[in-house]
Enzyme design. Structure first.
Site, short mmCIF file in Angstrom:
data_model
loop_
_atom_site.label_atom_id
_atom_site.label_comp_id
_atom_site.label_asym_id
_atom_site.label_seq_id
_atom_site.Cartn_x
_atom_site.Cartn_y
_atom_site.Cartn_z
N ASP A 1 31.90 13.31 15.54
CA ASP A 1 30.56 13.48 14.99
C ASP A 1 30.55 14.70 14.07
O ASP A 1 31.11 15.76 14.41
CB ASP A 1 29.56 13.69 16.15
N ASN B 1 21.53 17.21 5.22
CA ASN B 1 20.55 16.33 4.57
C ASN B 1 19.31 17.11 4.14
O ASN B 1 18.82 16.95 3.03
CB ASN B 1 20.11 15.22 5.54
N GLU C 1 26.39 9.54 11.18
CA GLU C 1 27.44 10.51 10.85
C GLU C 1 28.48 10.53 11.97
O GLU C 1 29.11 11.53 12.26
CB GLU C 1 26.81 11.88 10.55
N1 LIG Z 1 22.76 11.01 4.19
C1 LIG Z 1 22.83 10.23 5.26
N2 LIG Z 1 22.28 10.68 6.43
C2 LIG Z 1 22.34 9.89 7.51
C3 LIG Z 1 22.93 8.63 7.48
N3 LIG Z 1 22.85 8.08 8.73
C4 LIG Z 1 22.22 9.00 9.52
N4 LIG Z 1 21.91 10.11 8.79
C5 LIG Z 1 21.23 11.32 9.23
O1 LIG Z 1 22.13 12.05 10.09
C6 LIG Z 1 21.34 12.97 10.85
C7 LIG Z 1 21.90 13.07 12.24
O2 LIG Z 1 21.33 14.15 12.86
P1 LIG Z 1 21.43 14.51 14.39
O3 LIG Z 1 21.75 13.24 15.16
O4 LIG Z 1 20.20 15.24 14.79
O5 LIG Z 1 22.69 15.38 14.53
P2 LIG Z 1 23.18 16.73 13.79
O6 LIG Z 1 22.18 17.32 12.88
O7 LIG Z 1 24.49 16.36 13.15
O8 LIG Z 1 23.41 17.68 14.98
P3 LIG Z 1 24.63 17.73 15.98
O9 LIG Z 1 25.22 16.37 16.03
O10 LIG Z 1 24.04 18.13 17.29
O11 LIG Z 1 25.59 18.74 15.46
C8 LIG Z 1 19.90 12.45 10.79
O12 LIG Z 1 19.13 13.35 10.01
C9 LIG Z 1 20.02 11.10 10.08
O13 LIG Z 1 18.90 10.85 9.26
C10 LIG Z 1 23.48 8.18 6.22
O14 LIG Z 1 24.04 7.09 6.09
N5 LIG Z 1 23.40 9.00 5.17
#
Ligand SMILES: Nc1nc2c(ncn2[C@@H]2O[C@H](COP(=O)(O)OP(=O)(O)OP(=O)(O)O)[C@@H](O)[C@H]2O)c(=O)[nH]1
Length: 364
Positions: A226, A234, A269
């Protein structure tokens, strides 16, 4: 890199096989039935031609029977072509023996000509089949040595037939190629993640289940990966930059893998990596290599943040398969280790020594 297998086309393969057997055995029955037909039309002729008709029927039965042997089942086109050549050869011998056989035999030669089209699945086979279509009747003609006008008549009909088969065969081959190209394109779309080009979640779990069901494989390792703090990427730089970060991560992770390893994008992600026939020690080394490769590769941002550099980090959880695992139980253990890595401060690898212990492996 990621494994992008074609879907198995078992249903279609089985139908083709059944059709092949029906054609071969029907052709054998046809050859034998005409023994009696000839006897009715040309009393007494069947005795002269019996051995060639039986030989022709035997060729078809043999091809049909060989298709039941597993190593021959993928060679239906070649087997079919051989049996048709043999049938044509036997039929030409019959014509040589019958009074006015050549004139009577032309529809039969054409019928065999069309039959070989079924087995002309490549240009090479098409040419070989057309050669067989021309060769056997010509040889039989030499044997029979008929009047010159029969020769000319026959040669004209054969050449017309051959060119017609060439055109039809070419059309069929083009159609086949177009279909298989379309099929390959469709399965690529169905199995691949559009953003990164690695396997999508559905296909990754399908392959994971297949690997786990293959009991001849020793233990395999699963990495749950992850990107850390992805939401803030973002939020600060926009979704376009987020997408580039996901694509870049997939490329960097895939570059660290063996050809037999499989990577899939299992969530926004999140990635998962399957390492077949891999011990815990090797899995730790691969995970650490991936973690370092991402941490050491600065991401130069696209517009509108052009010029800025981003440092991505990954958290990775490792699970080693047990004999009774399925994809869900194995993924669940890898996910538990991933969450443990997140709680340990991120940018690290976690794994379970056994089902009950977990260890922090690396940290920066
Ligand atoms: N740009 C983009 N963002 C995505 C995609 N799929 C998911 N996301 C975003 O990925 C983010 C995942 O955030 P979280 O699950 O809170 O995890 P994090 O911010 O990485 O925090 P930790 O995993 O705890 O380190 C969310 O804001 C989703 O909107 C994608 O295909 N493209």
């Amino acid at each position: 890199m990621s494994e992008q297998r074609q879907p198995s086309n078992d249903g279609m393969h089985r139908r083709t096989l059944v059709l092949f057997r029906v054609i071969e055995f029907a052709a054998a029955a046809y050859m034998l039935a005409f023994v009696f037909w000839d006897n009715w039309l040309l009393p007494g002729a069947w005795q002269q031609t019996l051995s060639w008709r039986v030989a022709g029927a035997f060729g078809f039965v043999l091809a049909g029977a060989l298709s039941f042997i597993p190593s021959f089942t993928n060679r239906q086109a070649e087997l079919g072509a051989l049996s048709i050549w043999w049938g044509l050869f036997a039929m030409c011998q019959v014509f040589v023996l019958l009074p006015n056989g050549f004139i009577m035999g032309l529809p039969g030669v054409y019928m065999f000509g069309f039959a070989i089209l079924v087995y002309s699945t490549s240009r090479r086979l098409l040419w070989a089949n057309i050669l067989g279509f021309l060769l056997w009747p010509t040889l039989a003609l030499f044997q029979a040595n008929p009047e010159p006008e029969v020769w000319i008549q026959y040669a004209v009909f054969l050449l017309c037939g051959a060119s017609m088969l060439l055109i039809l065969g070419d059309l069929l081959i083009r159609r086949l190629r177009k279909d298989s190209h379309y099929q390959a394109k469709l399965s690529h779309l169905a199995f691949t993640d559009g953003l990164t080009g690695v396997l999508n979640r559905r296909r990754f779990f399908q392959l994971l289940n297949q690997q786990l069901q293959n009991r001849s494989n020793p233990s395999m390792a699963l990495l749950a990966i992850d990107i850390d703090h992805f939401k803030s990427i973002n939020d600060r730089h926009g979704h376009l930059t987020g997408d580039v970060a996901i694509q870049t991560s997939a490329t960097i992770i895939a570059a660290q893998l063996r050809p037999s390893d499989v990577i899939g994008r299992t969530g926004g992600e999140e990635f998962a990596v399957m390492l077949p026939q891999c011990s815990l020690d090797n899995a730790k080394a691969v995970a650490e290599r991936i973690r370092q490769a991402i941490a050491n590769t600065p991401l130069v941002l696209p517009k509108p943040s052009e010029g800025e550099v981003l440092h991505l980090t990954l958290s990775i959880g490792i699970a080693i398969s047990h004999a009774d695992d399925n994809s869900e139980s194995l993924m669940h253990r890898a996910d538990q280790q991933l969450y443990a890595a997140k709680h340990s401060g991120r940018n690290c690898v976690r794994y379970a020594e056994s089902a009950h212990t977990e260890t922090l492996f690396s940290e920066t």
